[in-house]
Design an enzyme around this catalytic site. Sequence first.
Site, PDB file in Angstrom:
ATOM      1  N   ASN A   1       0.871  -1.179   0.000  1.00 14.72           N
ATOM      2  CA  ASN A   1       0.000   0.000   0.000  1.00 14.72           C
ATOM      3  C   ASN A   1       0.912   1.234   0.000  1.00 14.72           C
ATOM      4  O   ASN A   1       1.483   1.571   1.025  1.00 14.72           O
ATOM      5  CB  ASN A   1      -0.890  -0.029   1.249  1.00 14.72           C
ATOM      6  CG  ASN A   1      -1.702   1.239   1.414  1.00 14.72           C
ATOM      7  OD1 ASN A   1      -1.817   2.041   0.482  1.00 14.72           O
ATOM      8  ND2 ASN A   1      -2.274   1.434   2.591  1.00 14.72           N
TER       9      ASN A   1
ATOM     10  N   GLU B   1      -6.880   4.609   7.871  1.00 12.51           N
ATOM     11  CA  GLU B   1      -6.709   6.044   7.600  1.00 12.51           C
ATOM     12  C   GLU B   1      -7.977   6.615   6.960  1.00 12.51           C
ATOM     13  O   GLU B   1      -8.337   7.774   7.199  1.00 12.51           O
ATOM     14  CB  GLU B   1      -5.458   6.266   6.728  1.00 12.51           C
ATOM     15  CG  GLU B   1      -4.188   6.063   7.556  1.00 12.51           C
ATOM     16  CD  GLU B   1      -3.003   5.487   6.812  1.00 12.51           C
ATOM     17  OE1 GLU B   1      -2.972   5.553   5.579  1.00 12.51           O
ATOM     18  OE2 GLU B   1      -2.094   4.960   7.480  1.00 12.51           O
TER      19      GLU B   1
HETATM   20  C1  PEP Z   1      -0.826   0.082   6.103  1.00 16.40           C
HETATM   21  O1  PEP Z   1      -0.994   1.277   5.970  1.00 16.40           O
HETATM   22  O2  PEP Z   1      -1.639  -0.691   5.603  1.00 16.40           O
HETATM   23  C2  PEP Z   1       0.344  -0.368   6.857  1.00 16.40           C
HETATM   24  C3  PEP Z   1       0.324  -1.577   7.321  1.00 16.40           C
HETATM   25  O3  PEP Z   1       1.373   0.534   7.034  1.00 16.40           O
HETATM   26  P1  PEP Z   1       2.800   0.242   7.702  1.00 16.40           P
HETATM   27  O4  PEP Z   1       3.308  -1.053   7.121  1.00 16.40           O
HETATM   28  O5  PEP Z   1       3.635   1.409   7.345  1.00 16.40           O
HETATM   29  O6  PEP Z   1       2.563   0.113   9.175  1.00 16.40           O
END
Ligand code: PEP
Length: 251
Positions: A10, A98
């Site tokens: 992502n 988010e």
């Molecule tokens: C995400 O936003 O789906 C995520 C898991 O971010 P990170 O790996 O940066 O914690």
Amino acid sequence: MSRKIFIAGNWKMNTTLEEAVDLAKSVVQECKNRGDVEVAVCPPYVSLSAVAQVIKGSGVKLGAQDVHWEVSGAFTGKVSVAMLKSVGCEYVIIGHSEQRQYFGETDETVNKKVKAALAGGLKPIICVGELLSERENGFTEKVVEKQIVGAYKDLSKEDALKTVIAYEPVWAIGTGKTATPEQAEEVHLFIRKELEKLYDSDLSSKIIIQYGGSMNPKNAKELLAKENVDGGLIGGASLKGDQFKGVVIPQ
Ligand code: PEP
């Protein structure tokens, strides 16, 4: 029951068009010896088309980070399922924390998006997960149960079988704090039992449940070793090809 490992990157609101193309090239190169692991990248909307060209023929799949549930019309700023299909998307992330935290996503809008995605031939990656305060107060299962029941409301088994779930404890996203493999396994197993209640054991044994939250080359192997952890949704560590490779092919 053996489920395929599925790792999705992502990219969030990162990468210009040029940077996205470079990162996609790097992912293709770094992940070419991934064996049976399913890999997808989810760039910003504006780079989807260009990234689709880069990953063509590599087996790396394309996903979007969100979608609107309406088919078309006066919804300024929104993107439809058909638009995402037309640029080569196979997956779409729905209900990311988010989106829930900053953009008013609710279990109801998640459900609408999931239904629209499935109706238009996109596979939803449905994100669920608790806040730190909810975990500390013992509400993790209640929160995740509500999110799962909401997301799958009125979905047939046939449709539900096309979904992927990402368990992403909000306190672990982008914070460097990872759930321990045991904490992840506990919730993944809980989710599987919820799915069994909503559908049956056949479906619950088939659904891929990714873990997300500061997953990186250092902790991926341990997390993926857990019976019910079938992959990862990767934020920060998906922004560099070699880091992403460290999750896709953990050493
Ligand atoms: C995400 O936003 O789906 C995520 C898991 O971010 P990170 O790996 O940066 O914690």
